[in-house]
Design a protein around this motif. Sequence first.
Motif, PDB file in Angstrom:
ATOM      1  N   GLU A  65       1.053  -1.315   0.142  1.00 21.10           N
ATOM      2  CA  GLU A  65       0.008  -0.145   0.023  1.00 21.10           C
ATOM      3  C   GLU A  65       0.755   1.320  -0.165  1.00 21.10           C
ATOM      4  OE1 GLU A  65      -3.343   0.591  -0.593  1.00 21.10           O
ATOM      5  OE2 GLU A  65      -3.266  -1.450  -1.083  1.00 21.10           O
ATOM      6  N   ARG A  66       2.049   1.276   0.553  1.00 20.40           N
ATOM      7  CA  ARG A  66       2.937   2.359   0.843  1.00 20.40           C
ATOM      8  C   ARG A  66       3.457   2.733  -0.631  1.00 20.40           C
ATOM      9  NH1 ARG A  66       6.991   2.721   3.990  1.00 20.40           N
ATOM     10  NH2 ARG A  66       6.405   5.103   4.742  1.00 20.40           N
ATOM     11  N   ARG A  81       1.942   1.882  -3.458  1.00 22.79           N
ATOM     12  CA  ARG A  81       0.956   2.389  -4.183  1.00 22.79           C
ATOM     13  C   ARG A  81       0.708   4.024  -3.993  1.00 22.79           C
ATOM     14  NH1 ARG A  81      -0.822  -2.825  -5.621  1.00 22.79           N
ATOM     15  NH2 ARG A  81      -1.065  -3.471  -3.342  1.00 22.79           N
ATOM     16  N   ALA A  82       0.867   4.275  -2.683  1.00 22.39           N
ATOM     17  CA  ALA A  82       0.562   5.733  -2.406  1.00 22.39           C
ATOM     18  C   ALA A  82       1.763   6.609  -3.015  1.00 22.39           C
ATOM     19  CB  ALA A  82       0.551   6.037  -0.922  1.00 22.39           C
ATOM     20  N   ARG A 106       1.730   9.579  -6.540  1.00 22.50           N
ATOM     21  CA  ARG A 106       2.242  11.096  -6.701  1.00 22.50           C
ATOM     22  C   ARG A 106       3.148  11.158  -7.792  1.00 22.50           C
ATOM     23  NH1 ARG A 106       2.288  14.159  -1.677  1.00 22.50           N
ATOM     24  NH2 ARG A 106       1.035  12.868  -0.249  1.00 22.50           N
ATOM     25  N   SER A 110       2.792  15.338   4.097  1.00 17.40           N
ATOM     26  CA  SER A 110       2.103  14.113   4.315  1.00 17.40           C
ATOM     27  C   SER A 110       3.114  13.385   5.538  1.00 17.40           C
ATOM     28  CB  SER A 110       1.958  12.995   3.165  1.00 17.40           C
ATOM     29  OG  SER A 110       2.039  11.816   3.684  1.00 17.40           O
TER      30      SER A 110
END
Length: 435
Positions: free
Chosen positions: A85-86, A88-89, A93, A226
């Motif tokens: 998931e990290r 994908r985040a 960007r 973030s």
Amino acid sequence: VIEIDLNRGGLAAQWRIDPCGVLYELAALHPGAPARLRLGDQTLLLFQDSLAAEHVAHASVNSYRKHFGGFRQFFGDSRITRDGERWRASRARSQPAIAAAKPLEVAEVTRRIFTDTAGALLAKNSITLLDEHLDHAAGRVIAQVMLGFEPDEISATLAQDFRVLLRHASMTTWNVSGAVQLHDPVLRDDFDRTRLRLRDGLTAAVRRHTSTGTLPVLLDRLMAASDDLDSFAEVCALLFAGFDTTAAALGWALWLLAGAGSLQDRLRDEVSTRLTPRSAAAELLACDELNAFIAEALRIFPPIPILSRIATEADRIGDVPVNSGQKVLVSVIGLHHDRRWFPDPRKVSLARFPRGELPAELRGHYLPFGLGQRACPGGRIASAELSAALATLLHAARFERLSDAPLAFEWLASLRRAGGQHLKVRPTGGAMSCA
Ligand code: HEM
């Protein structure tokens, strides 16, 4: 499975100095065969075939995470090193800006910048260490394409700064636990100071462009606050992934051509019929033989010589059992030098890539840009840059080797020639201004 002890013996000594040299040897001696490499108290699994590559990078991608060893400090916590998931985040960007880059614009920027490079190489008027020129030019291209400004705005010595960081990272990477750990306080100090200076340079560039309303979209997205994003690491990883690989590829391409005068002349003829100060960038990208040659250069000397992973669960690749936590390497060198698919693999043969394209039967055996969801997102940018850069350089200059000194490799991040690419550079009379 071939068993190889990298803790003692001749191969072990070679691995410490030149692991890529060992990968070339394994490809020649045991084409396509898997190997168990004992290094320190660990066992690394090395695969050299397309089925294993497909399994690790695509079919069972969720069972393998990226492995960077000491290079993690260099790339930081970024799109390149993250998983799940990290990742994908992070990817979300930068992906829109990378996908939006247009090959024709990349070619235009590249032609302008490499016209300067050709001038600088010819000004030396004899033997030149190409690497620093290629690093500088490729750094300018990626900064212009991705950020819209010159890398000097971050640091006047960006390419050299990255190499300082890399030297420290590479010092620890091949000394996995159990083997000798090298600590060099001077390198560590250089690493810390260089990182700090780059961070300050990036912060200042962002402040300047924010105040003038010219902050590029990519930086805006990457710098947006973030808790879970290291903006500095993301920008550095992207710039670095973009220039180190293409500069390495260009160095190898020129070295290959410098040793093959008639091929160099043939490609120069192809390029020169298309290249005039007013010719469109599309012309630069449409040289079939040049593109076939670039594909061969990436095959013979893949800038990313291995795909490196760690198994997150027990698995099996073909007949080889994989333990959870085991390091798994896919040798891109092994795939590209498998003589069953690429006969006489060290030889350049444009016929392998008709019209500059990969024939369907070789799909999966040729992976300069990796495969699966973690494949290189910059492949289109790199291809346009390589075509335009080589076309521009070949039009202006002739490259010759100094001697046939044996090849040794340096592998900091991309595959390089140990000691750099020293070539003679002479004018062809074709240099031109791209004003
Ligand atoms: C000849 C030039 C290049 C080569 C050979 C190359 C090769 C590769 C390879 C093999 C990977 C996958 C590594 C793995 O699976 O472990 C990769 C990933 C990556 N490359 Fe490239 N690359 C090149 C140029 C570029 C350019 C120009 C950019 C910038 C736009 C770029 C950005 C990236 C990024 C961001 C990743 C990580 C992708 C992810 O995991 O999300 N590369 N590259």
